[in-house]
Design a protein around this motif. Structure first.
Motif, PDB file in Angstrom:
ATOM      1  N   ARG A   3      21.352  -4.917  -3.289  1.00 40.34           N
ATOM      2  CA  ARG A   3      20.370  -5.242  -2.260  1.00 40.34           C
ATOM      3  C   ARG A   3      20.043  -3.987  -1.453  1.00 40.34           C
ATOM      4  O   ARG A   3      20.860  -3.082  -1.323  1.00 40.34           O
ATOM      5  CB  ARG A   3      20.919  -6.305  -1.312  1.00 40.34           C
ATOM      6  N   ARG A   4      18.834  -3.979  -0.897  1.00 41.16           N
ATOM      7  CA  ARG A   4      18.496  -2.913   0.039  1.00 41.16           C
ATOM      8  C   ARG A   4      18.857  -3.347   1.461  1.00 41.16           C
ATOM      9  O   ARG A   4      18.635  -4.490   1.854  1.00 41.16           O
ATOM     10  CB  ARG A   4      17.016  -2.543  -0.057  1.00 41.16           C
ATOM     11  N   PHE A   5      19.427  -2.391   2.181  1.00 40.46           N
ATOM     12  CA  PHE A   5      19.780  -2.584   3.588  1.00 40.46           C
ATOM     13  C   PHE A   5      18.895  -1.666   4.431  1.00 40.46           C
ATOM     14  O   PHE A   5      18.193  -0.788   3.910  1.00 40.46           O
ATOM     15  CB  PHE A   5      21.245  -2.210   3.822  1.00 40.46           C
ATOM     16  N   VAL A   6      18.939  -1.848   5.732  1.00 34.20           N
ATOM     17  CA  VAL A   6      18.281  -0.931   6.651  1.00 34.20           C
ATOM     18  C   VAL A   6      19.322  -0.404   7.627  1.00 34.20           C
ATOM     19  O   VAL A   6      20.140  -1.166   8.157  1.00 34.20           O
ATOM     20  CB  VAL A   6      17.107  -1.598   7.398  1.00 34.20           C
ATOM     21  N   ALA A   7      19.309   0.901   7.829  1.00 35.08           N
ATOM     22  CA  ALA A   7      20.173   1.534   8.826  1.00 35.08           C
ATOM     23  C   ALA A   7      19.366   1.708  10.104  1.00 35.08           C
ATOM     24  O   ALA A   7      18.271   2.276  10.083  1.00 35.08           O
ATOM     25  CB  ALA A   7      20.666   2.885   8.321  1.00 35.08           C
ATOM     26  N   ILE A   8      19.909   1.198  11.203  1.00 30.61           N
ATOM     27  CA  ILE A   8      19.231   1.290  12.494  1.00 30.61           C
ATOM     28  C   ILE A   8      20.227   1.757  13.547  1.00 30.61           C
ATOM     29  O   ILE A   8      21.436   1.664  13.368  1.00 30.61           O
ATOM     30  CB  ILE A   8      18.617  -0.063  12.930  1.00 30.61           C
ATOM     31  N   SER A   9      19.712   2.246  14.643  1.00 25.48           N
ATOM     32  CA  SER A   9      20.574   2.642  15.755  1.00 25.48           C
ATOM     33  C   SER A   9      21.273   1.411  16.330  1.00 25.48           C
ATOM     34  O   SER A   9      20.709   0.311  16.359  1.00 25.48           O
ATOM     35  CB  SER A   9      19.739   3.316  16.847  1.00 25.48           C
ATOM     36  N   ALA A  10      22.502   1.598  16.768  1.00 24.32           N
ATOM     37  CA  ALA A  10      23.247   0.502  17.390  1.00 24.32           C
ATOM     38  C   ALA A  10      22.565   0.017  18.669  1.00 24.32           C
ATOM     39  O   ALA A  10      22.871  -1.070  19.157  1.00 24.32           O
ATOM     40  CB  ALA A  10      24.675   0.960  17.702  1.00 24.32           C
ATOM     41  N   VAL A  47      17.862  -9.132   8.349  1.00 24.25           N
ATOM     42  CA  VAL A  47      16.473  -9.104   8.817  1.00 24.25           C
ATOM     43  C   VAL A  47      15.528  -9.322   7.636  1.00 24.25           C
ATOM     44  O   VAL A  47      15.874  -9.064   6.488  1.00 24.25           O
ATOM     45  CB  VAL A  47      16.112  -7.764   9.508  1.00 24.25           C
ATOM     46  N   GLU A  48      14.334  -9.788   7.942  1.00 20.39           N
ATOM     47  CA  GLU A  48      13.245  -9.851   6.978  1.00 20.39           C
ATOM     48  C   GLU A  48      12.522  -8.503   7.003  1.00 20.39           C
ATOM     49  O   GLU A  48      12.424  -7.867   8.065  1.00 20.39           O
ATOM     50  CB  GLU A  48      12.262 -10.959   7.352  1.00 20.39           C
ATOM     51  N   PHE A  49      11.991  -8.092   5.854  1.00 19.85           N
ATOM     52  CA  PHE A  49      11.278  -6.818   5.832  1.00 19.85           C
ATOM     53  C   PHE A  49      10.086  -6.845   6.783  1.00 19.85           C
ATOM     54  O   PHE A  49       9.752  -5.825   7.395  1.00 19.85           O
ATOM     55  CB  PHE A  49      10.822  -6.476   4.419  1.00 19.85           C
ATOM     56  N   LEU A  55      10.223   7.892  -5.991  1.00 18.28           N
ATOM     57  CA  LEU A  55      11.474   7.504  -5.337  1.00 18.28           C
ATOM     58  C   LEU A  55      11.295   7.478  -3.826  1.00 18.28           C
ATOM     59  O   LEU A  55      11.841   6.610  -3.139  1.00 18.28           O
ATOM     60  CB  LEU A  55      12.601   8.465  -5.720  1.00 18.28           C
ATOM     61  N   ARG A  56      10.525   8.397  -3.301  1.00 10.18           N
ATOM     62  CA  ARG A  56      10.188   8.377  -1.862  1.00 10.18           C
ATOM     63  C   ARG A  56       9.467   7.066  -1.532  1.00 10.18           C
ATOM     64  O   ARG A  56       9.797   6.390  -0.550  1.00 10.18           O
ATOM     65  CB  ARG A  56       9.306   9.583  -1.529  1.00 10.18           C
ATOM     66  N   ASP A  57       8.491   6.691  -2.375  1.00  9.68           N
ATOM     67  CA  ASP A  57       7.750   5.453  -2.147  1.00  9.68           C
ATOM     68  C   ASP A  57       8.672   4.239  -2.181  1.00  9.68           C
ATOM     69  O   ASP A  57       8.511   3.303  -1.391  1.00  9.68           O
ATOM     70  CB  ASP A  57       6.651   5.294  -3.198  1.00  9.68           C
ATOM     71  N   PHE A  58       9.653   4.249  -3.112  1.00  4.08           N
ATOM     72  CA  PHE A  58      10.557   3.115  -3.227  1.00  4.08           C
ATOM     73  C   PHE A  58      11.346   2.928  -1.940  1.00  4.08           C
ATOM     74  O   PHE A  58      11.499   1.808  -1.443  1.00  4.08           O
ATOM     75  CB  PHE A  58      11.511   3.307  -4.399  1.00  4.08           C
ATOM     76  N   TRP A  59      11.884   4.028  -1.388  1.00  8.04           N
ATOM     77  CA  TRP A  59      12.701   3.917  -0.177  1.00  8.04           C
ATOM     78  C   TRP A  59      11.866   3.748   1.087  1.00  8.04           C
ATOM     79  O   TRP A  59      12.410   3.568   2.170  1.00  8.04           O
ATOM     80  CB  TRP A  59      13.659   5.093  -0.071  1.00  8.04           C
ATOM     81  N   LEU A  60      10.542   3.804   0.948  1.00  9.03           N
ATOM     82  CA  LEU A  60       9.651   3.418   2.046  1.00  9.03           C
ATOM     83  C   LEU A  60       9.110   2.006   1.828  1.00  9.03           C
ATOM     84  O   LEU A  60       8.305   1.516   2.618  1.00  9.03           O
ATOM     85  CB  LEU A  60       8.480   4.403   2.158  1.00  9.03           C
ATOM     86  N   CYS A 115      24.045  -1.252   9.788  1.00  8.06           N
ATOM     87  CA  CYS A 115      23.336  -1.471   8.532  1.00  8.06           C
ATOM     88  C   CYS A 115      23.231  -2.971   8.263  1.00  8.06           C
ATOM     89  O   CYS A 115      24.249  -3.668   8.246  1.00  8.06           O
ATOM     90  CB  CYS A 115      24.047  -0.778   7.371  1.00  8.06           C
ATOM     91  N   LEU A 116      22.017  -3.441   8.042  1.00  9.24           N
ATOM     92  CA  LEU A 116      21.758  -4.861   7.863  1.00  9.24           C
ATOM     93  C   LEU A 116      21.045  -5.114   6.530  1.00  9.24           C
ATOM     94  O   LEU A 116      20.171  -4.325   6.142  1.00  9.24           O
ATOM     95  CB  LEU A 116      20.860  -5.383   8.987  1.00  9.24           C
ATOM     96  N   PRO A 117      21.388  -6.204   5.834  1.00  5.54           N
ATOM     97  CA  PRO A 117      20.648  -6.549   4.613  1.00  5.54           C
ATOM     98  C   PRO A 117      19.220  -6.938   4.954  1.00  5.54           C
ATOM     99  O   PRO A 117      18.958  -7.532   5.999  1.00  5.54           O
ATOM    100  CB  PRO A 117      21.436  -7.734   4.045  1.00  5.54           C
ATOM    101  N   VAL A 118      18.287  -6.567   4.051  1.00  6.38           N
ATOM    102  CA  VAL A 118      16.869  -6.835   4.265  1.00  6.38           C
ATOM    103  C   VAL A 118      16.364  -7.751   3.154  1.00  6.38           C
ATOM    104  O   VAL A 118      16.462  -7.405   1.966  1.00  6.38           O
ATOM    105  CB  VAL A 118      16.046  -5.528   4.266  1.00  6.38           C
ATOM    106  N   SER A 119      15.842  -8.900   3.506  1.00  3.58           N
ATOM    107  CA  SER A 119      15.255  -9.788   2.511  1.00  3.58           C
ATOM    108  C   SER A 119      13.780  -9.442   2.323  1.00  3.58           C
ATOM    109  O   SER A 119      13.150  -8.825   3.190  1.00  3.58           O
ATOM    110  CB  SER A 119      15.415 -11.248   2.924  1.00  3.58           C
ATOM    111  N   GLY A 120      13.239  -9.816   1.166  1.00  2.63           N
ATOM    112  CA  GLY A 120      11.832  -9.535   0.892  1.00  2.63           C
ATOM    113  C   GLY A 120      11.595  -8.221   0.196  1.00  2.63           C
ATOM    114  O   GLY A 120      10.449  -7.767   0.086  1.00  2.63           O
ATOM    115  N   LEU A 121      12.663  -7.602  -0.316  1.00  6.27           N
ATOM    116  CA  LEU A 121      12.545  -6.330  -1.021  1.00  6.27           C
ATOM    117  C   LEU A 121      13.185  -6.414  -2.403  1.00  6.27           C
ATOM    118  O   LEU A 121      14.193  -7.096  -2.586  1.00  6.27           O
ATOM    119  CB  LEU A 121      13.232  -5.197  -0.239  1.00  6.27           C
ATOM    120  N   GLU A 122      12.592  -5.700  -3.359  1.00  5.83           N
ATOM    121  CA  GLU A 122      13.213  -5.587  -4.673  1.00  5.83           C
ATOM    122  C   GLU A 122      14.537  -4.825  -4.541  1.00  5.83           C
ATOM    123  O   GLU A 122      14.675  -3.962  -3.676  1.00  5.83           O
ATOM    124  CB  GLU A 122      12.288  -4.840  -5.638  1.00  5.83           C
TER     125      GLU A 122
END
Length: 303
Positions: free
Chosen positions: A166-173, A183-185, A203-208, A258-265
């Motif tokens: 799964r893809r996660f998102v890293a955010i500031s605490a 979170v949802e994308f 690959l840049r596009d994928f991680w964006l 770091c939180l899991p993100v739904s709505g992403l491949e």
């Protein structure tokens, strides 16, 4: 005075891109420095290589002629350097393996174990490569095999998926979403993002998450070439960064959530090698990766 290989590489990049700005990004140099080197090459050759104005860059007849010669010289040199490196590695029984991120996932020890059984007397030399090269050194032959994230965008590289995550998102605490479990994308689609260098291409596009954005382009707050650079930006609160689930564990640190993100491949970690490389050690490594993944799968308890 003779031209140097660096001058020819700089020229070739501009000739390929027909843009000093894009060529400078690919070469990781400033545009003024690139322009200065090209001008110096024109002085050495006593020929104008580009016609340029504010709107476009075009090759002159002299530039077009040099492009053919430069490309051939650079390819021959790169092939020669690669042949020397491969011969030295074979003599030393060393396989150079590139990686874009920390491996983690309890995968690497198993790969080493299977590889040494298949190739007695050989050892693996792990090389960290900046995010600007999605092939982790394969493209310029700095490595023999590599752990990569797909897509690489390279048509001369073969790969086999090892792990899907799964893809996660890293955010500031300090981010308003930091207390959430997931979170949802759509909740972060307009957040400022940390991006890989432009040279990373697809690959840049994928991680964006470019393919999931529709008509809402990403707001790129910073471009980074390493994990340390990325998480420094994230911890400051200036941007967020998408990453794979396994790396959310590997790169865990204070000040970042770091939180899991739904709505992403999902993200795909793969082993990769040059398509025309038939060396036994390279394919023994690919088989070792396959065996290590099988071991890991078989070791998981039944649901």
């Amino acid at each position: 005075m003779d031209a140097h290989l660096r001058d020819l590489r700089y020229f070739a990049a501009v000739a390929d891109e027909l843009s000093f700005t894009r060529a400078a990004e690919l070469l990781h140099v400033s545009q003024p420095a690139l322009s200065k080197q090209v001008s110096a090459l024109e002085t050495v050759l006593r020929a104008r290589l580009f016609d340029r104005d504010r709107r476009q860059v075009k090759l002159t007849a002299a530039g077009a002629a040099l492009r053919v010669v430069a490309r051939r010289l650079l390819e021959d040199w790169d092939d020669g350097v690669a042949a020397v490196a491969e011969a030295a590695a074979a003599d030393a029984r060393v396989l150079r393996v590139g990686t874009l991120t920390s491996i983690g996932r309890a995968l690497y020890p198993g790969v080493i174990d299977h590889f040494t059984k298949r190739q007695p007397g050989w050892r693996i030399e792990l090389q960290s490569v900046g995010w600007g090269d999605p092939t982790a050194g394969l493209h310029d032959r700095a490595t023999d095999a590599a752990f990569v994230w797909l897509p690489t965008g390279a048509d001369d590289v073969d790969s086999e998926v090892l792990v899907t995550e799964r893809r996660f998102v890293a955010i500031s605490a300090r981010h308003p979403l930091a207390g959430r479990a997931a979170v949802e994308f759509t909740e972060i689609i307009d957040e400022p993002m940390v991006a890989l260098p432009a040279s990373a291409g697809p690959l840049r596009d994928f991680w964006l998450a470019a393919s999931e954005r529709g008509d809402r382009p990403p707001h790129v707050a910073a471009e980074v070439a390493t994990a340390d650079e990325a998480f420094e930006v994230v911890s400051s609160g200036a941007a967020v960064k998408l990453l794979a689930e396994g790396n959310a564990v590997v790169y865990s640190r204070p000040g970042i959530v770091c939180l899991p993100v739904s709505g992403l491949e999902p993200a795909r970690l793969a082993v990769a090698w040059r398509r025309n490389d038939r060396r036994p050690a390279v394919h023994a490594f690919v088989s070792a990766c396959r065996d290590a993944v099988a071991d890991s799968t078989n070791a998981k308890p039944a649901a």
